[in-house]
Design a protein around this motif. Sequence first.
Motif, mmCIF file in Angstrom:
data_model
loop_
_atom_site.group_PDB
_atom_site.id
_atom_site.type_symbol
_atom_site.label_atom_id
_atom_site.label_comp_id
_atom_site.label_asym_id
_atom_site.label_seq_id
_atom_site.Cartn_x
_atom_site.Cartn_y
_atom_site.Cartn_z
ATOM 1 N N THR A 221 0.671 -1.374 -0.096
ATOM 2 C CA THR A 221 0.065 0.117 -0.095
ATOM 3 C C THR A 221 0.760 1.311 -0.041
ATOM 4 N N MET A 222 1.816 1.214 0.888
ATOM 5 C CA MET A 222 2.818 2.337 1.068
ATOM 6 C C MET A 222 3.609 2.554 -0.417
ATOM 7 N N ILE A 223 3.742 1.530 -0.944
ATOM 8 C CA ILE A 223 4.665 1.677 -2.319
ATOM 9 C C ILE A 223 3.626 2.308 -3.433
ATOM 10 N N ARG A 224 2.334 1.970 -3.306
ATOM 11 C CA ARG A 224 1.160 2.410 -4.245
ATOM 12 C C ARG A 224 1.137 3.966 -3.857
ATOM 13 N N LEU A 225 1.215 4.374 -2.631
ATOM 14 C CA LEU A 225 0.995 5.538 -2.406
ATOM 15 C C LEU A 225 2.424 6.550 -2.420
ATOM 16 N N GLY A 226 3.271 5.862 -3.059
ATOM 17 C CA GLY A 226 4.722 6.817 -3.368
ATOM 18 C C GLY A 226 5.515 7.017 -2.369
ATOM 19 N N LYS A 227 5.380 5.938 -1.306
ATOM 20 C CA LYS A 227 6.227 6.482 -0.274
ATOM 21 C C LYS A 227 7.768 5.681 -0.442
ATOM 22 N N THR A 228 7.960 5.218 -1.399
ATOM 23 C CA THR A 228 9.176 4.646 -1.722
ATOM 24 C C THR A 228 9.520 5.018 -3.103
ATOM 25 N N TYR A 229 11.044 4.929 -3.332
ATOM 26 C CA TYR A 229 11.701 5.302 -4.720
ATOM 27 C C TYR A 229 12.371 3.920 -5.245
ATOM 28 N N GLY A 230 11.683 3.137 -5.995
ATOM 29 C CA GLY A 230 12.317 1.703 -6.274
ATOM 30 C C GLY A 230 11.979 1.035 -5.021
ATOM 31 N N ASN A 231 13.158 0.403 -4.514
ATOM 32 C CA ASN A 231 13.048 -0.250 -3.300
ATOM 33 C C ASN A 231 13.833 0.421 -2.106
ATOM 34 N N ALA A 295 2.604 18.629 -5.460
ATOM 35 C CA ALA A 295 1.867 18.568 -6.794
ATOM 36 C C ALA A 295 1.689 17.357 -7.144
ATOM 37 N N SER A 296 2.730 16.629 -6.970
ATOM 38 C CA SER A 296 2.783 15.228 -7.182
ATOM 39 C C SER A 296 2.204 13.879 -6.248
ATOM 40 N N ARG A 297 1.517 14.671 -5.275
ATOM 41 C CA ARG A 297 0.785 13.950 -4.128
ATOM 42 C C ARG A 297 2.040 13.036 -3.661
ATOM 43 N N GLY A 298 3.139 13.230 -3.351
ATOM 44 C CA GLY A 298 4.236 12.637 -2.823
ATOM 45 C C GLY A 298 5.074 11.495 -3.633
ATOM 46 N N HIS A 299 4.518 11.588 -4.772
ATOM 47 C CA HIS A 299 5.286 10.360 -5.722
ATOM 48 C C HIS A 299 6.500 11.123 -6.255
ATOM 49 N N LEU A 300 7.525 10.625 -5.680
ATOM 50 C CA LEU A 300 8.896 11.044 -6.496
ATOM 51 C C LEU A 300 9.248 10.851 -7.879
ATOM 52 N N ARG A 301 8.888 9.725 -8.203
ATOM 53 C CA ARG A 301 8.787 9.538 -9.812
ATOM 54 C C ARG A 301 7.991 10.617 -10.689
ATOM 55 N N GLU A 302 6.876 10.998 -10.218
ATOM 56 C CA GLU A 302 5.957 11.982 -11.017
ATOM 57 C C GLU A 302 6.654 13.138 -10.696
ATOM 58 N N ALA A 303 7.405 13.586 -9.721
ATOM 59 C CA ALA A 303 7.792 14.863 -9.462
ATOM 60 C C ALA A 303 8.949 15.090 -10.383
ATOM 61 N N LEU A 304 9.730 14.168 -10.574
ATOM 62 C CA LEU A 304 10.855 13.802 -11.442
ATOM 63 C C LEU A 304 10.375 14.143 -12.650
ATOM 64 N N ALA A 305 9.392 13.634 -13.089
ATOM 65 C CA ALA A 305 9.064 13.679 -14.429
ATOM 66 C C ALA A 305 8.577 15.046 -14.787
ATOM 67 N N ARG A 306 7.760 15.675 -13.860
ATOM 68 C CA ARG A 306 7.441 17.178 -14.041
ATOM 69 C C ARG A 306 8.646 17.880 -14.393
ATOM 70 N N THR A 307 9.714 17.903 -13.540
ATOM 71 C CA THR A 307 11.143 18.682 -13.646
ATOM 72 C C THR A 307 11.462 18.474 -15.367
ATOM 73 N N ALA A 308 11.641 17.002 -15.669
ATOM 74 C CA ALA A 308 12.019 16.660 -16.947
ATOM 75 C C ALA A 308 11.112 17.394 -18.035
ATOM 76 N N ALA A 309 9.721 17.453 -17.813
ATOM 77 C CA ALA A 309 8.908 17.858 -18.966
ATOM 78 C C ALA A 309 9.030 19.392 -18.886
ATOM 79 N N THR A 310 9.276 20.224 -17.914
ATOM 80 C CA THR A 310 9.452 21.592 -17.846
ATOM 81 C C THR A 310 11.110 22.159 -18.063
ATOM 82 N N GLY A 311 11.817 20.919 -18.036
ATOM 83 C CA GLY A 311 13.106 21.540 -18.243
ATOM 84 C C GLY A 311 13.542 21.694 -19.618
#
Length: 311
Positions: A221-231, A295-311
């Motif tokens: 559940t915590m993985i699904r909620l973005g509480k991890t980055y990979g393992n 803005a990414s609801r705590g999901h690190l991968r989504e936050a990284l994708a946002r920076t890549a999209a705006t970078g």
Amino acid sequence: MTASYAALRAQLDTLTTEAFRPELAEIDRLSTLEIARTMNAEDATVPAAVAAQLPHIAAAIDAIAQRMARGGRLVYAGAGTAGRIGVLDASECPPTFSTDPAQVVGLIAGGPSAMTLAVEGAEDSAELAAADLAALELTADDSVIGISASGRTPYAIGAVEFARTRGALTVGLSCNAGSALAAAAEHGIEVVVGPELLTGSTRLKAGTAQKLVLNLVSTVTMIRLGKTYGNLMVDLRASNEKLRARSRRIVALATGAPDEEIEAALDATGGEVKQAVLVLLAGVDGPTAAGLLTASRGHLREALARTAATG
């Protein structure tokens, strides 16, 4: 023999977890090593029993994660060993995933004192479970997992039945097939581990099975909620020196950055591991990293994708 005692005995006679094993009737005559080997062999069968229920477990996790993403809570409810295992799993979530202590809750029949002392009659009260859940002001976004090795404990069943009246998601975790607990819940998980080494001692295989299932529920559940980055536990709460060292190591594994940059990133983010990783991987400052994660609801991968999209 009273009628109520006779009825209870008849019920216990039907439960796999209560079955007597005549082949172990003289286990006390064995050497310590032989007893240990026998018990270890019994324990080795538990993961396979859990594996047989993985589709049901995964379905429950997805449903729980959806509600928790909306701000709902996860509540475990059980008596005796089952209740203690639920409290244990709940108490591990804040330090591991930085959850609010009110986000994952463990209820044990009889209250906190029942963690170490048996509370007379507590497990037999469905009304007590309803009162405990009512005190939490349960909502339809919450999820309640009733836990009972036998699958017939009134406290666990009462918790599930009350939760359904509030529209909450319900899961029944037991170690007997065809249990009343599973029947009362939307998601029934029945991990049939078989008779115990010591007749009726469900703190053994049944307890191990319950611990494995709750490990799965909370972790995935915590993985699904973005509480991890990979393992990596990027939401780790560093409350002592060992965990502060682990935080630095997690940032290093996630980014490959040198020590001085890791220290600077952790200083810039108040020790927040996830933010520090974003600072280093996206080249942003601490406040920007915090905003991106919000803005990414705590999901690190989504936050990284946002920076890549705006970078």
